[in-house]
Design an enzyme around this catalytic site. Structure first.
Site, PDB file in Angstrom:
ATOM      1  N   HIS A   1       0.828  -1.211   0.000  1.00 36.18           N
ATOM      2  CA  HIS A   1       0.000   0.000   0.000  1.00 36.18           C
ATOM      3  C   HIS A   1       0.863   1.263   0.000  1.00 36.18           C
ATOM      4  O   HIS A   1       0.628   2.198  -0.752  1.00 36.18           O
ATOM      5  CB  HIS A   1      -0.956   0.006   1.196  1.00 36.18           C
ATOM      6  CG  HIS A   1      -2.145  -0.880   1.001  1.00 36.18           C
ATOM      7  ND1 HIS A   1      -2.081  -2.234   1.148  1.00 36.18           N
ATOM      8  CD2 HIS A   1      -3.410  -0.600   0.614  1.00 36.18           C
ATOM      9  CE1 HIS A   1      -3.277  -2.752   0.887  1.00 36.18           C
ATOM     10  NE2 HIS A   1      -4.096  -1.781   0.560  1.00 36.18           N
TER      11      HIS A   1
ATOM     12  N   LYS B   1      -9.870  -7.534   7.495  1.00 36.60           N
ATOM     13  CA  LYS B   1     -10.596  -7.680   8.757  1.00 36.60           C
ATOM     14  C   LYS B   1     -10.550  -6.384   9.548  1.00 36.60           C
ATOM     15  O   LYS B   1      -9.641  -5.572   9.367  1.00 36.60           O
ATOM     16  CB  LYS B   1     -10.025  -8.832   9.579  1.00 36.60           C
ATOM     17  CG  LYS B   1      -8.685  -8.528  10.216  1.00 36.60           C
ATOM     18  CD  LYS B   1      -8.338  -9.562  11.259  1.00 36.60           C
ATOM     19  CE  LYS B   1      -6.896  -9.461  11.720  1.00 36.60           C
ATOM     20  NZ  LYS B   1      -6.742  -8.711  12.988  1.00 36.60           N
TER      21      LYS B   1
HETATM   22  S1  SF4 Z   1      -6.286 -13.968  15.210  1.00 35.44           S
HETATM   23 FE1  SF4 Z   1      -4.813 -12.759  16.375  1.00 35.44          FE
HETATM   24  S2  SF4 Z   1      -2.840 -13.130  15.471  1.00 35.44           S
HETATM   25 FE2  SF4 Z   1      -4.432 -13.772  14.021  1.00 35.44          FE
HETATM   26  S3  SF4 Z   1      -4.794 -12.018  12.697  1.00 35.44           S
HETATM   27 FE3  SF4 Z   1      -6.229 -11.912  14.378  1.00 35.44          FE
HETATM   28  S4  SF4 Z   1      -5.207 -10.631  15.907  1.00 35.44           S
HETATM   29 FE4  SF4 Z   1      -3.660 -11.306  14.478  1.00 35.44          FE
END
Ligand code: SF4
Lengths: 292, 191
Positions: free
Chosen positions: B36, B103
């Site tokens: 990015h 996410k």
């Molecule tokens: S589960 Fe935990 S380690 Fe995995 S992406 Fe999400 S915050 Fe990061």
């Protein structure tokens, strides 16, 4: 300690691929509580499936295999230098085997040499005790959840947080609000009240060594843990921040002394992919038992 | 469950609404922090990388070479997207992306770019590396590997029925904004 290299490799493998029982139970409980047919429920179902798959395939639960942090309880006279060297070799080998991602970056050059070794990587905390036993605990602390950790300096006028337990509660709940789903909730909070900026965060992380269903022996802290957990789960943030009933799986709080001028509350956030394991070693360095 | 196949038309993307559960089949290009920043600073897309009407996946996969010298993805969940908020709007605009998969959600500049250019934010389940890796059928190629290292490189992946939820649509709606506002209110009444 001839078996030490093998033991540490197995400790890393198991930590990366298998969620501890206490955390698994917490996730199952939250799955039961979420409303059927919601995106929160389907997220938790996917998480459940992921946990089972990682274990079966002996592969990382999450691709961010995190900062590698060892906590070693050892007797007087234990060779810490040798342990640290062996731990570094084990980390390198575990990376080659894909138990750990190539996850360590030189902060100045931006280069990743693929070994997971460098200043502060891995981190090893030693603690001497008078018993002959050697216990090695390992936490793989993901970056996404680390980024939503927060340190507050009280009083915090904006949050109306004074230097008392009510003020601590306000800032801890603020950390939950700010984190939303960004730390891959449902998560667990490790909190330290007091200390300095460094020890505050350090102690907050040691709270992740506690089992989720244990109780705090300090009565004020215990009621605070229970109350904040209940309140956080009324906020409706839910798994992944999709909305829902489970925002947190646990809250663990400790207190450290502070100097009169400072009053820090340090909050570390651990994602649902709570990777923590530990082992007791025998005299030869072989695994004598698992701690979680 | 809505099935989507890359490349997307604008119409198909505009039909999606916040809360829709989808499964995506086709090509994903990964890109995270280094990519990015690089594109934002005017870096050129390597030949072979085509983001137009496609997906940019915020992901740093664990990839190993198998015995035959083929790349194999062993873990491939999304990484936190908010770090790309300063850059994402521009990359949506300049490279014609129709879907950002990640996410944690993103904020107003990205939401506005989604509205203006016809793009959605698709939330994958963070940390679900194994389930999501199973949806990745093949690694087609890798770009900028030398420069950025494995997790930060651009990986070209063939995916099948990759599960995600629309949390920001192309009509200015964001589940993240809504949950934040609701939870802020809920907390205020409990302080
Ligand atoms: S589960 Fe935990 S380690 Fe995995 S992406 Fe999400 S915050 Fe990061």
């Amino acid at each position: 300690m001839n078996a030490l290299p093998e033991s540490l490799l197995e400790l890393i493998r198991r930590t990366s691929a298998e969620i501890p029982d206490d955390v698994q139970r917490g996730i199952l409980r939250s799955l039961e509580q979420e409303k059927k047919g919601t995106i929160a429920e389907s997220a938790l179902k996917l998480i459940e499936r992921n946990i089972a798959m990682a274990k079966a395939k002996s592969q990382p639960i999450c691709q961010d295999t995190g900062s590698v942090i060892f906590y070693v309880d050892c007797p007087i006279g234990f060779d810490q230098v040798r342990f640290e060297e062996t731990a570094r070799d084990a980390v390198k080998l575990a990376t080659q085997k894909g138990f750990l991602r190539q996850n360590s970056v030189n902060s100045l050059t931006g280069k990743n040499d693929g070994t997971n070794l460098g200043p502060g990587a891995p981190m090893v905390h030693f603690h001497q005790h008078r018993s002959p036993e050697v216990q090695v605990r390992l936490i793989l602390k993901g970056g996404g959840c680390e980024n939503v950790g927060a340190q507050y300096s009280l009083p915090d006028e904006k949050l109306h947080a004074n230097r008392d337990l009510k003020g601590c509660r306000a800032v801890i709940l603020d950390a939950v609000l700010q984190a939303q789903g960004k730390g891959c909730g449902p998560g667990v909070l490790g909190v330290c009240i007091g200390g300095d900026r460094a020890t505050g965060y350090e102690f907050s992380k040691t709270q992740f060594l506690r089992k989720l269903d244990d109780r705090n022996p300090v009565q004020e802290l215990d009621s605070m843990e229970q109350e904040i957990l209940a309140t956080a789960n009324e906020l409706g943030i839910g798994p992944m921040g999709f909305g829902g009933k489970t925002t947190l799986l646990g809250v663990k709080i400790c207190a450290a002394n502070r100097v009169p001028a400072s009053y820090f509350v340090s909050v570390s956030y651990m994602c649902w992919a709570f990777r923590r394991q530990g082992t007791t070693l025998d005299a030869n360095g072989a695994i004598a038992g698992w701690l979680y | 469950m809505i099935q989507l196949t890359t490349p997307f038309t604008e119409e198909k993307i505009r039909a999606l609404k916040v809360g829709d559960a989808v499964e995506i089949t086709g090509i994903f290009f990964t890109g995270r922090d280094a990519v990015h920043k690089y594109l934002h600073e005017g870096g050129a897309l390597p030949p072979g990388v085509n983001l137009r009407d496609g997906i940019l996946y915020h992901c740093g996969p664990v990839v190993v070479k198998d015995g035959a010298g083929e790349w194999k993805v062993t873990a491939a969940g999304p990484t936190t997207s908010i770090r790309e908020e300063p850059y994402q709007w521009q990359i949506i605009r300049d490279f014609g992306i129709r879907g950002v998969v990640g996410k944690g959600g993103m904020e107003s500049r990205t939401l506005e770019a989604c509205r203006e250019h016809g793009c959605v934010y698709l939330h994958a389940v963070g940390g679900a590396a194994q389930v999501l890796a199973e949806c990745i059928k093949r690694v087609r190629n890798v770009y900028l590997m030398e420069k950025f290292g494995a997790p930060e490189a651009i990986w070209e992946l063939e995916v099948e029925r990759f599960p995600a939820v629309v949390t920001m649509d192309s009509h200015g709606n964001s589940l993240h904004e809504q949950v934040l506002a609701d939870s802020r209110r809920a907390l205020a009444s409990r302080l």
